[in-house]
Design a protein around this motif. Structure first.
Motif, PDB file in Angstrom:
ATOM      1  N   THR A  65       0.963  -1.135   0.132  1.00 37.87           N
ATOM      2  CA  THR A  65      -0.164  -0.047  -0.210  1.00 37.87           C
ATOM      3  C   THR A  65       1.094   1.315   0.092  1.00 37.87           C
ATOM      4  N   GLY A  66       2.259   0.930  -0.239  1.00 35.22           N
ATOM      5  CA  GLY A  66       3.060   2.619   0.230  1.00 35.22           C
ATOM      6  C   GLY A  66       3.220   3.163   1.815  1.00 35.22           C
ATOM      7  N   GLN A  67       3.242   1.721   2.172  1.00 38.31           N
ATOM      8  CA  GLN A  67       3.401   2.379   3.657  1.00 38.31           C
ATOM      9  C   GLN A  67       4.398   1.816   3.961  1.00 38.31           C
ATOM     10  N   LEU A  68       5.471   3.258   4.729  1.00 40.48           N
ATOM     11  CA  LEU A  68       6.491   2.583   5.014  1.00 40.48           C
ATOM     12  C   LEU A  68       7.519   1.740   5.821  1.00 40.48           C
ATOM     13  N   LEU A  69       7.872   1.201   6.227  1.00 38.00           N
ATOM     14  CA  LEU A  69       8.117   0.201   7.204  1.00 38.00           C
ATOM     15  C   LEU A  69       8.912   0.337   7.871  1.00 38.00           C
ATOM     16  N   ALA A  70      10.459   0.408   6.668  1.00 35.80           N
ATOM     17  CA  ALA A  70      12.090   0.670   7.763  1.00 35.80           C
ATOM     18  C   ALA A  70      12.460   1.486   6.741  1.00 35.80           C
ATOM     19  N   SER A  71      13.431   2.135   7.211  1.00 35.71           N
ATOM     20  CA  SER A  71      13.975   3.682   6.641  1.00 35.71           C
ATOM     21  C   SER A  71      15.011   3.864   7.156  1.00 35.71           C
ATOM     22  N   GLY A  72      16.295   4.662   6.456  1.00 32.99           N
ATOM     23  CA  GLY A  72      17.883   5.082   7.260  1.00 32.99           C
ATOM     24  C   GLY A  72      17.539   5.407   8.303  1.00 32.99           C
ATOM     25  N   ASP A  73      16.047   6.460   8.691  1.00 27.94           N
ATOM     26  CA  ASP A  73      15.754   7.489   9.571  1.00 27.94           C
ATOM     27  C   ASP A  73      14.883   6.903  10.377  1.00 27.94           C
ATOM     28  N   ASP A  74      15.137   5.763  10.198  1.00 24.75           N
ATOM     29  CA  ASP A  74      13.531   4.864  11.125  1.00 24.75           C
ATOM     30  C   ASP A  74      14.161   5.487  12.844  1.00 24.75           C
ATOM     31  N   PRO A  75      12.709   5.582  13.509  1.00 23.24           N
ATOM     32  CA  PRO A  75      13.617   6.041  14.998  1.00 23.24           C
ATOM     33  C   PRO A  75      13.634   4.953  15.538  1.00 23.24           C
ATOM     34  N   ALA A  76      13.380   3.369  14.987  1.00 25.79           N
ATOM     35  CA  ALA A  76      13.460   2.135  15.172  1.00 25.79           C
ATOM     36  C   ALA A  76      15.212   1.722  15.495  1.00 25.79           C
ATOM     37  N   ASN A  77      15.632   2.736  15.143  1.00 30.35           N
ATOM     38  CA  ASN A  77      17.503   2.557  14.863  1.00 30.35           C
ATOM     39  C   ASN A  77      17.884   3.099  16.053  1.00 30.35           C
ATOM     40  N   SER A  78      17.952   3.972  16.575  1.00 30.00           N
ATOM     41  CA  SER A  78      17.981   4.916  17.936  1.00 30.00           C
ATOM     42  C   SER A  78      18.125   3.747  18.700  1.00 30.00           C
ATOM     43  N   ALA A  79      19.622   4.002  19.683  1.00 29.47           N
ATOM     44  CA  ALA A  79      19.406   3.218  21.341  1.00 29.47           C
ATOM     45  C   ALA A  79      18.880   3.254  21.589  1.00 29.47           C
ATOM     46  N   MET A  80      17.521   4.049  22.045  1.00 30.67           N
ATOM     47  CA  MET A  80      16.544   3.782  22.511  1.00 30.67           C
ATOM     48  C   MET A  80      15.591   2.605  22.602  1.00 30.67           C
ATOM     49  N   ASN A  81      15.868   2.810  21.568  1.00 31.19           N
ATOM     50  CA  ASN A  81      14.190   1.797  20.857  1.00 31.19           C
ATOM     51  C   ASN A  81      15.063   0.028  20.432  1.00 31.19           C
ATOM     52  N   GLN A  82      16.637   0.942  20.862  1.00 37.52           N
ATOM     53  CA  GLN A  82      17.002  -1.122  21.014  1.00 37.52           C
ATOM     54  C   GLN A  82      16.900  -1.368  21.988  1.00 37.52           C
ATOM     55  N   SER A  83      17.147  -0.214  22.969  1.00 36.32           N
ATOM     56  CA  SER A  83      16.917  -0.940  24.601  1.00 36.32           C
ATOM     57  C   SER A  83      16.192  -1.381  24.558  1.00 36.32           C
ATOM     58  N   LEU A  84      14.635  -0.836  24.544  1.00 37.96           N
ATOM     59  CA  LEU A  84      13.193  -1.438  24.827  1.00 37.96           C
ATOM     60  C   LEU A  84      13.882  -2.376  23.741  1.00 37.96           C
ATOM     61  N   GLY A  85      13.764  -2.523  22.593  1.00 35.60           N
ATOM     62  CA  GLY A  85      13.790  -4.449  22.410  1.00 35.60           C
ATOM     63  C   GLY A  85      14.243  -5.125  22.402  1.00 35.60           C
ATOM     64  N   ILE A  86      15.557  -4.829  23.328  1.00 37.61           N
ATOM     65  CA  ILE A  86      15.868  -5.784  24.317  1.00 37.61           C
ATOM     66  C   ILE A  86      15.434  -5.948  24.878  1.00 37.61           C
ATOM     67  N   ILE A  87      14.798  -5.373  26.276  1.00 39.23           N
ATOM     68  CA  ILE A  87      13.488  -5.899  26.881  1.00 39.23           C
ATOM     69  C   ILE A  87      12.246  -6.425  26.319  1.00 39.23           C
ATOM     70  N   GLN A  88      12.471  -6.240  25.500  1.00 43.94           N
ATOM     71  CA  GLN A  88      10.995  -6.745  24.803  1.00 43.94           C
ATOM     72  C   GLN A  88      10.966  -8.327  24.774  1.00 43.94           C
ATOM     73  N   ASN A  89      12.039  -8.605  24.065  1.00 44.83           N
ATOM     74  CA  ASN A  89      12.704  -9.785  24.154  1.00 44.83           C
ATOM     75  C   ASN A  89      13.084 -10.380  24.504  1.00 44.83           C
ATOM     76  N   VAL A  90      13.532 -10.159  26.035  1.00 42.76           N
ATOM     77  CA  VAL A  90      13.972 -10.722  26.917  1.00 42.76           C
ATOM     78  C   VAL A  90      12.266 -11.484  27.979  1.00 42.76           C
ATOM     79  N   GLN A  91      11.698 -10.546  28.296  1.00 42.76           N
ATOM     80  CA  GLN A  91      10.314 -10.580  28.746  1.00 42.76           C
ATOM     81  C   GLN A  91       9.749 -11.491  27.444  1.00 42.76           C
ATOM     82  N   LYS A  92       9.959 -11.252  26.871  1.00 41.76           N
ATOM     83  CA  LYS A  92       8.697 -12.544  26.009  1.00 41.76           C
ATOM     84  C   LYS A  92       9.915 -14.084  25.695  1.00 41.76           C
ATOM     85  N   GLU A  93      11.159 -13.796  25.691  1.00 42.42           N
ATOM     86  CA  GLU A  93      11.108 -15.474  26.002  1.00 42.42           C
ATOM     87  C   GLU A  93      11.325 -15.944  27.497  1.00 42.42           C
TER      88      GLU A  93
END
Length: 258
Positions: A65-93
């Motif tokens: 549909t043309g919706q942007l999922l990931a790009s170079g300036d994606d906020p998901a690449n920031s250090a804060m979001n990377q830390s949040l991703g680690i926490i979510q992965n640990v909780q899910k595991e």
């Protein structure tokens, strides 16, 4: 999921271009937004590793549909979001470990587990300098010598008490007291060079500071597992056994399980 469509733009190596241009890529996924977002990071790494000189930040992911999922300036690449991703992965595991442990006893639809983890994801840099005294090498030696001599002689010109007049000097060349002093001083200074080694270590791991686990169990299922006509004491004992299983699955101290 249908195969994605990939567009790659390679750099044009011109003879008069000063700065080299990096290749870029865009990927279109024919899938739902949720599936596309979950697979976006993996697709970016796969495309970047397939094209020489292509960086992960130069890969853009779109859905049908043309919706942007990931790009170079994606906020998901920031250090804060990377830390949040680690926490979510640990909780899910940990939640998955609880599901695997309780499903054979209660069934998948008879309980719900929730895990909250507090992690320290700060990057640590440790720099250590080690000196080896056994590997010293003599660089220079400085020797300083100092010698002092002094001589003192007093004439024998005595004076009487009554007249307080100096008597005539005695004949024969008599002299008074004589003293000689001699001082020697020597200093030696040696300079050594000691080998040293500097080690810099960067740690990007995480540390688990606090873990909270909550499990909601279908009471009817517990009563059915214990047996009809069971009193409250047997039901409580069965629940305590479930708590031990949960504690073992997540590595908690049984005394801290609520």
């Amino acid at each position: 999921m249908p195969p994605p469509r990939v567009h790659i733009v390679m750099a044009d190596r011109g003879s008069f271009r000063k700065a080299e241009q990096n290749p870029t890529a865009s990927v279109m996924i024919r899938a739902s937004a949720n599936i596309g977002r979950n697979a976006a990071a993996s697709i970016r790494h796969l495309v970047a590793s397939s094209v020489p000189g292509l960086g992960i930040d130069d890969v853009t992911i779109l859905d049908s549909t043309g919706q942007l999922l990931a790009s170079g300036d994606d906020p998901a690449n920031s250090a804060m979001n990377q830390s949040l991703g680690i926490i979510q992965n640990v909780q899910k595991e940990i939640e998955n470990n609880i599901d695997k442990a309780l499903t054979p006893f209660l069934g998948m639809d008879n309980f719900r587990a929730s895990v909250t983890a507090k992690l320290n994801t700060d990057t640590q840099q440790i720099q250590e300098t080690v000196f080896d005294p056994e590997s010293r090498v003599e660089r220079s030696t400085r020797v300083t010598k100092e010698e002092q001599k002094s001589s003192q002689q007093q004439p024998d010109n005595a004076a009487t008490v009554q007249q307080n007049v100096p008597q005539a000097a005695p004949t024969g060349g008599a002299t008074g007291p004589q003293s000689n002093d001699q001082t020697e001083k020597k200093e030696e200074q040696t300079n050594y060079e000691i080998n040293s080694k500097t080690v810099a270590t960067v740690k990007s791991s995480y540390t688990l500071e606090k873990l909270s686990v909550a499990v909601v169990v279908n009471r009817g299922r517990v009563a059915a597992m214990v047996g009809e006509g069971a009193d409250q004491a047997k039901i409580d004992a069965y629940i305590q056994d479930m708590q031990k299983i949960v504690a073992s699955a997540v590595g908690l101290d049984p005394a801290r399980v609520i």
